[in-house]
Design a protein around this motif. Structure first.
Motif, PDB file in Angstrom:
ATOM      1  N   GLU A   1       0.849  -1.179   0.000  1.00 36.76           N
ATOM      2  CA  GLU A   1       0.000   0.000   0.000  1.00 36.76           C
ATOM      3  C   GLU A   1       0.892   1.239   0.000  1.00 36.76           C
ATOM      4  O   GLU A   1       2.056   1.178   0.407  1.00 36.76           O
ATOM      5  N   PRO A   2       0.376   2.362  -0.477  1.00 41.67           N
ATOM      6  CA  PRO A   2       1.230   3.551  -0.583  1.00 41.67           C
ATOM      7  C   PRO A   2       1.609   4.120   0.771  1.00 41.67           C
ATOM      8  O   PRO A   2       0.874   3.996   1.754  1.00 41.67           O
ATOM      9  N   GLY A   3       2.778   4.734   0.816  1.00 48.95           N
ATOM     10  CA  GLY A   3       3.191   5.443   2.018  1.00 48.95           C
ATOM     11  C   GLY A   3       3.339   4.555   3.222  1.00 48.95           C
ATOM     12  O   GLY A   3       3.850   3.438   3.162  1.00 48.95           O
ATOM     13  N   TRP A   4       2.830   5.065   4.338  1.00 48.78           N
ATOM     14  CA  TRP A   4       2.873   4.363   5.616  1.00 48.78           C
ATOM     15  C   TRP A   4       1.450   3.961   5.977  1.00 48.78           C
ATOM     16  O   TRP A   4       0.636   4.796   6.374  1.00 48.78           O
ATOM     17  N   GLY A   5       1.124   2.688   5.797  1.00 52.92           N
ATOM     18  CA  GLY A   5      -0.227   2.226   6.090  1.00 52.92           C
ATOM     19  C   GLY A   5      -1.286   2.907   5.248  1.00 52.92           C
ATOM     20  O   GLY A   5      -2.405   3.130   5.705  1.00 52.92           O
ATOM     21  N   GLY A   6      -0.950   3.250   4.007  1.00 51.89           N
ATOM     22  CA  GLY A   6      -1.900   3.906   3.118  1.00 51.89           C
ATOM     23  C   GLY A   6      -1.948   5.412   3.252  1.00 51.89           C
ATOM     24  O   GLY A   6      -2.777   6.059   2.612  1.00 51.89           O
ATOM     25  N   VAL A   7      -1.069   5.984   4.065  1.00 50.49           N
ATOM     26  CA  VAL A   7      -1.047   7.432   4.288  1.00 50.49           C
ATOM     27  C   VAL A   7       0.228   8.017   3.690  1.00 50.49           C
ATOM     28  O   VAL A   7       1.327   7.516   3.945  1.00 50.49           O
ATOM     29  N   LEU A   8       0.082   9.066   2.873  1.00 52.19           N
ATOM     30  CA  LEU A   8       1.213   9.811   2.332  1.00 52.19           C
ATOM     31  C   LEU A   8       1.341  11.130   3.090  1.00 52.19           C
ATOM     32  O   LEU A   8       0.411  11.559   3.781  1.00 52.19           O
ATOM     33  N   TYR A   9       2.501  11.761   2.932  1.00 54.67           N
ATOM     34  CA  TYR A   9       2.764  12.999   3.671  1.00 54.67           C
ATOM     35  C   TYR A   9       3.324  14.058   2.735  1.00 54.67           C
ATOM     36  O   TYR A   9       4.100  13.760   1.818  1.00 54.67           O
ATOM     37  N   GLY A  10       2.906  15.289   2.969  1.00 54.49           N
ATOM     38  CA  GLY A  10       3.414  16.424   2.215  1.00 54.49           C
ATOM     39  C   GLY A  10       3.617  17.612   3.126  1.00 54.49           C
ATOM     40  O   GLY A  10       2.955  17.742   4.162  1.00 54.49           O
ATOM     41  N   GLY A  11       4.537  18.485   2.743  1.00 49.41           N
ATOM     42  CA  GLY A  11       4.864  19.636   3.577  1.00 49.41           C
ATOM     43  C   GLY A  11       4.094  20.890   3.214  1.00 49.41           C
ATOM     44  O   GLY A  11       3.361  20.942   2.228  1.00 49.41           O
ATOM     45  N   THR A  12       4.277  21.917   4.020  1.00 53.46           N
ATOM     46  CA  THR A  12       3.565  23.191   3.855  1.00 53.46           C
ATOM     47  C   THR A  12       4.496  24.286   3.347  1.00 53.46           C
ATOM     48  O   THR A  12       4.207  25.467   3.499  1.00 53.46           O
ATOM     49  N   GLU A  13       5.601  23.891   2.706  1.00 49.04           N
ATOM     50  CA  GLU A  13       6.602  24.882   2.303  1.00 49.04           C
ATOM     51  C   GLU A  13       6.077  25.918   1.304  1.00 49.04           C
ATOM     52  O   GLU A  13       6.507  27.071   1.321  1.00 49.04           O
ATOM     53  N   VAL A  14       5.146  25.509   0.443  1.00 44.94           N
ATOM     54  CA  VAL A  14       4.592  26.472  -0.515  1.00 44.94           C
ATOM     55  C   VAL A  14       3.869  27.597   0.218  1.00 44.94           C
ATOM     56  O   VAL A  14       4.085  28.785  -0.060  1.00 44.94           O
ATOM     57  N   TYR A  15       3.035  27.242   1.168  1.00 46.54           N
ATOM     58  CA  TYR A  15       2.261  28.244   1.909  1.00 46.54           C
ATOM     59  C   TYR A  15       3.176  29.081   2.807  1.00 46.54           C
ATOM     60  O   TYR A  15       2.968  30.290   2.960  1.00 46.54           O
TER      61      TYR A  15
END
Length: 431
Positions: A171-185
């Motif tokens: 499954e994707p990521g960690w247990g089906g959870v992906l992560y992204g940062g807030t650097e754009v904002y």
């Protein structure tokens, strides 16, 4: 984990949305199912065969996904003109999967099983249904665009932005959870001083889900967020534009396709609504802006784009100049540059094997791709790594590339991407 995973995942969701809404029924192979470049046999030995899978004839449109393919081809053409890889010509075989899972599986079968390509390069597939087959075959897929979670799921697949996920194939990521940062904002708050953001989406689940993710990131960075939603079939963009003015919005994000963005900008233009920044993503980082936004000069002037690769108009950088020279007079896009970088990544990996004297094997190529040192493609990419972390980090220092559209100049870089950095929280989401 990609430093821009949240933004890229959102783009993928919207492309999936368009596929659902624009496909009439069922799946079929595209009319141009397989595109194969002529075989050339150099005097230096047997050619090294690589494959490129692209959703050329997808329902999203004929030019939506071809940039990475064209950039990769340009790199290999230039490499072959210089004598190839240690005297071996790179033979490129392309396959159009038509944007469907059936077509994608057919392309994988054609290239991997029948043509026996050594590797795939710069894959850009709307529905990467054949990813498990590529992984099971142990074929390196180098520098693909992460339009689906495949590059955060399967071993032997290496997307152009990197990943920290375990990639066990389950499954994707960690247990089906992906992560992204807030650097754009964080960047827009810090550099532009904006504090009120609007997020515009369609009333459709995928679009709304991405809008919620953007909203969550904005609020984590302290923004006041104005949420706007329009009907996909009958959108009232004038009402949205009027509310943007009433809410004193500084910066505008969206969860829409290019057509919706253009219509929103035209509505803003007709009402005289201005924002400090209208933010879009890497897929729209192209020279077609002047044409697409011809009737919305005010909104066009506010366009900003963010990504993880160096602006293709940064002619002060030698690697960009080399890319532009190879592309000739063709209209340019950021995906072309990233396709060029993908081909360079594969070539550098192959060269490392030859330099070591161990012979060119897939295992050796993957050892290079899995190095702890980030790969930058001579400075065209922010460092790309594959880390296989057991747990996702809560925060990460990430950088980003930012450009602004200016009439007469095109996309103008906003600071040096290796210095546009911040330590930001990593937010989880399910793709």
């Amino acid at each position: 984990m990609s430093p821009f995973r949240a933004a890229e995942a959102g783009a993928a969701l919207l492309l999936g949305l368009l596929l659902i809404l624009l496909t009439a029924c069922g799946s079929r192979l595209p009319e141009r199912a397989f595109e194969t470049r002529p075989t050339a046999h150099p005097s230096g030995g047997e050619p090294l065969r690589v494959g490129i899978i692209t959703s050329v004839t997808s329902p999203v449109g004929g030019q939506a996904f071809t940039g990475t393919r064209d950039g990769a081809r340009a790199y290999f053409d230039a490499l072959n003109a210089r004598g190839g890889l240690d005297g071996r010509r790179i033979e490129v075989e392309t396959c159009d999967d038509g944007g469907s899972g059936v077509g994608n599986n057919a392309c994988v079968h054609r290239l991997v099983d029948e043509r026996r390509v050594f590797a795939l390069v710069a894959t850009t597939a709307l529905d990467y249904a054949g990813a498990p087959l590529v992984s099971r075959a142990g074929v390196p897929d180098v520098g693909g665009q992460p339009l689906t979670p495949a590059y955060d799921t399967y071993p032997h697949l290496y997307g152009i932005y990197g990943s920290s996920a375990p990639r066990t194939g389950k499954e994707p990521g960690w247990g089906g959870v992906l992560y992204g940062g807030t650097e754009v904002y964080r960047w827009f708050a810090r550099e532009k001083g904006v504090r009120t953001a609007a997020v515009v989406s369609y009333n459709q689940s995928a679009s709304a889900a991405y809008a919620r993710l953007v909203t969550r990131g904005l609020r984590a960075e302290g923004y006041r967020v104005v949420e706007e939603q329009v009907d996909f079939a009958l959108p009232n963009f004038r009402a949205v534009a009027a509310d943007l003015r009433a809410q004193h919005v500084d910066v505008l994000f969206d969860a829409m396709d290019t057509h919706g963005n253009v219509r929103l900008c035209e509505a803003m233009e007709s009402l005289g609504v201005r924002v400090d920044a209208k933010v879009t993503n890497v897929q729209n980082w192209s020279s077609s802006v002047a044409r697409d936004y011809a009737r919305a000069p005010g909104c066009r002037d506010a366009l900003r784009v963010t990504g993880a690769s160096r602006n293709h108009q940064d002619t002060g950088h030698p690697a960009v100049r080399e890319f532009r020279a190879a592309m000739g007079d063709r209209p340019l896009s950021q995906w072309q540059l990233e396709g060029w970088a993908a081909a360079m990544w594969f070539t550098d990996a192959a060269r490392s094997c030859l330099a070591a004297g161990d012979g060119l094997t897939r295992a050796c190529v993957e050892a290079y791709l899995n190095r702890p040192e980030g790969y930058t493609a001579r400075g065209l990419l922010l460092p790309v790594r594959y880390e296989h972390l057991a747990r996702p980090p809560a925060t990460r220092n990430t950088c980003l590339s930012v450009a602004r559209w200016q009439d007469g100049r095109g996309w103008v870089s906003q600071g040096e991407m290796t210095e546009n950095c911040a330590t930001v929280p990593q937010l989880g989401y399910r793709p």
